[in-house]
Design a protein around this motif. Structure first.
Motif, PDB file in Angstrom:
ATOM      1  N   ARG A   4      40.847 -54.458 -13.730  1.00 42.85           N
ATOM      2  CA  ARG A   4      41.435 -54.849 -15.009  1.00 42.85           C
ATOM      3  C   ARG A   4      42.413 -55.991 -14.774  1.00 42.85           C
ATOM      4  NH1 ARG A   4      43.644 -50.329 -18.559  1.00 42.85           N
ATOM      5  NH2 ARG A   4      41.450 -50.187 -19.051  1.00 42.85           N
ATOM      6  N   LEU A   5      42.225 -57.028 -15.554  1.00 42.79           N
ATOM      7  CA  LEU A   5      43.144 -58.155 -15.556  1.00 42.79           C
ATOM      8  C   LEU A   5      44.043 -58.004 -16.775  1.00 42.79           C
ATOM      9  CD1 LEU A   5      40.676 -61.086 -14.747  1.00 42.79           C
ATOM     10  CD2 LEU A   5      42.043 -59.747 -13.153  1.00 42.79           C
ATOM     11  N   SER A   6      45.244 -58.494 -16.677  1.00 42.01           N
ATOM     12  CA  SER A   6      46.142 -58.441 -17.831  1.00 42.01           C
ATOM     13  C   SER A   6      45.787 -59.575 -18.790  1.00 42.01           C
ATOM     14  CB  SER A   6      47.596 -58.569 -17.379  1.00 42.01           C
ATOM     15  OG  SER A   6      47.867 -59.911 -17.000  1.00 42.01           O
ATOM     16  N   PRO A   7      46.265 -59.512 -20.028  1.00 39.49           N
ATOM     17  CA  PRO A   7      45.979 -60.590 -20.979  1.00 39.49           C
ATOM     18  C   PRO A   7      46.478 -61.953 -20.484  1.00 39.49           C
ATOM     19  CG  PRO A   7      46.839 -58.690 -22.138  1.00 39.49           C
ATOM     20  CD  PRO A   7      46.967 -58.402 -20.668  1.00 39.49           C
ATOM     21  N   ALA A   8      47.462 -61.956 -19.621  1.00 34.01           N
ATOM     22  CA  ALA A   8      48.004 -63.217 -19.110  1.00 34.01           C
ATOM     23  C   ALA A   8      47.368 -63.635 -17.789  1.00 34.01           C
ATOM     24  CB  ALA A   8      49.513 -63.087 -18.926  1.00 34.01           C
ATOM     25  N   SER A   9      46.302 -62.978 -17.380  1.00 33.04           N
ATOM     26  CA  SER A   9      45.680 -63.275 -16.087  1.00 33.04           C
ATOM     27  C   SER A   9      45.068 -64.665 -16.066  1.00 33.04           C
ATOM     28  CB  SER A   9      44.610 -62.242 -15.756  1.00 33.04           C
ATOM     29  OG  SER A   9      45.203 -61.021 -15.419  1.00 33.04           O
ATOM     30  N   CYS A  10      45.031 -65.216 -14.862  1.00 34.41           N
ATOM     31  CA  CYS A  10      44.455 -66.543 -14.669  1.00 34.41           C
ATOM     32  C   CYS A  10      43.289 -66.445 -13.675  1.00 34.41           C
ATOM     33  CB  CYS A  10      45.523 -67.510 -14.183  1.00 34.41           C
ATOM     34  SG  CYS A  10      46.255 -67.045 -12.605  1.00 34.41           S
ATOM     35  N   VAL A  11      42.661 -67.561 -13.427  1.00 38.07           N
ATOM     36  CA  VAL A  11      41.501 -67.616 -12.545  1.00 38.07           C
ATOM     37  C   VAL A  11      41.833 -67.048 -11.165  1.00 38.07           C
ATOM     38  CG1 VAL A  11      39.923 -69.199 -11.345  1.00 38.07           C
ATOM     39  CG2 VAL A  11      40.368 -69.489 -13.791  1.00 38.07           C
ATOM     40  N   GLU A  12      43.004 -67.339 -10.646  1.00 37.42           N
ATOM     41  CA  GLU A  12      43.378 -66.835  -9.318  1.00 37.42           C
ATOM     42  C   GLU A  12      43.358 -65.311  -9.269  1.00 37.42           C
ATOM     43  OE1 GLU A  12      44.853 -70.991  -9.568  1.00 37.42           O
ATOM     44  OE2 GLU A  12      44.937 -69.285 -10.923  1.00 37.42           O
ATOM     45  N   ASP A  13      43.731 -64.652 -10.370  1.00 35.39           N
ATOM     46  CA  ASP A  13      43.683 -63.190 -10.426  1.00 35.39           C
ATOM     47  C   ASP A  13      42.231 -62.700 -10.317  1.00 35.39           C
ATOM     48  OD1 ASP A  13      46.478 -63.097 -10.797  1.00 35.39           O
ATOM     49  OD2 ASP A  13      46.252 -63.282 -12.961  1.00 35.39           O
TER      50      ASP A  13
END
Length: 192
Positions: free
Chosen positions: A111-120
């Motif tokens: 799960r990525l957060s809504p503020a996640s970016c490509v690096e995540d």
């Protein structure tokens, strides 16, 4: 999917599916993530949705892809892992902020957060690569038998003797070529 781009070749293993975004490496190479937006599309299809991608992030993603391919190829050949590839994989793995969650079906999901970016998202792919290259998962790394492909794939078949990265592409192409060669041979031997 966006029109005008080659289809994604999706598999069951995130890391090797990611390396499949460049196919036919030893033939007429097909780049399946030619633009930042296309990388966003691939990530979304694989459950790692992010809002945007820069050209620099696309470059980082391609560097990770090639590092995973190099390390997985070495592992499949039981050769030493390239130090530069290991460094890129490790760096990407430690940069992300993804969380592993357990689904009601008992599966792990990222799960990525809504503020996640490509690096995540790339950190999840790197972590997946580490688990298969390190031999932590049930299966084996192998190389596609197609001379123009030779993609690294993770074989989870019961016998661990799979020959093709994808039966619907490389496998069928090789079977067709063999069939046509046999047809030509039979026609040649039938002549008086």
């Amino acid at each position: 999917m966006r029109a005008g781009f080659p289809d994604f070749r999706l598999g069951n293993v995130l890391a090797t599916s990611f390396t499949g975004t460049l196919s036919e490496r030893h033939g007429n190479a097909v780049e399946r993530i030619p633009t930042p937006r296309r990388l966003v599309d691939w990530l979304a299809v694989n459950g790692l949705a992010v809002d945007s991608c820069t050209t620099a992030q696309l470059d980082l993603a391609r560097e990770l892809r090639e590092s995973i391919h190099a390390a997985a190829t070495a592992a499949a050949l039981q050769a030493a892992l390239p130090a530069s590839a290991v460094q890129v994989i490790n760096d990407c793995s430690t940069q992300g902020r993804a969380a592993a969650i357990l689904t009601p079906e008992g599966k792990r999901q990222w799960r990525l957060s809504p503020a996640s970016c490509v690096e995540d998202a790339l950190s999840v792919i790197a972590a997946d690569a580490i688990s298969i290259i390190a031999g932590e998962r049930d299966g084996r790394l192998a190389l596609c038998a197609s001379p123009t492909c030779q993609a690294a794939f993770f074989d989870t078949s019961q016998s661990r003797t799979r020959k093709w990265c994808d039966m619907n592409t490389c496998g069928n192409r090789q079977k067709k070529a063999r069939f046509h060669a046999n047809q030509r041979e039979n026609l040649g031997s039938a002549k008086p």
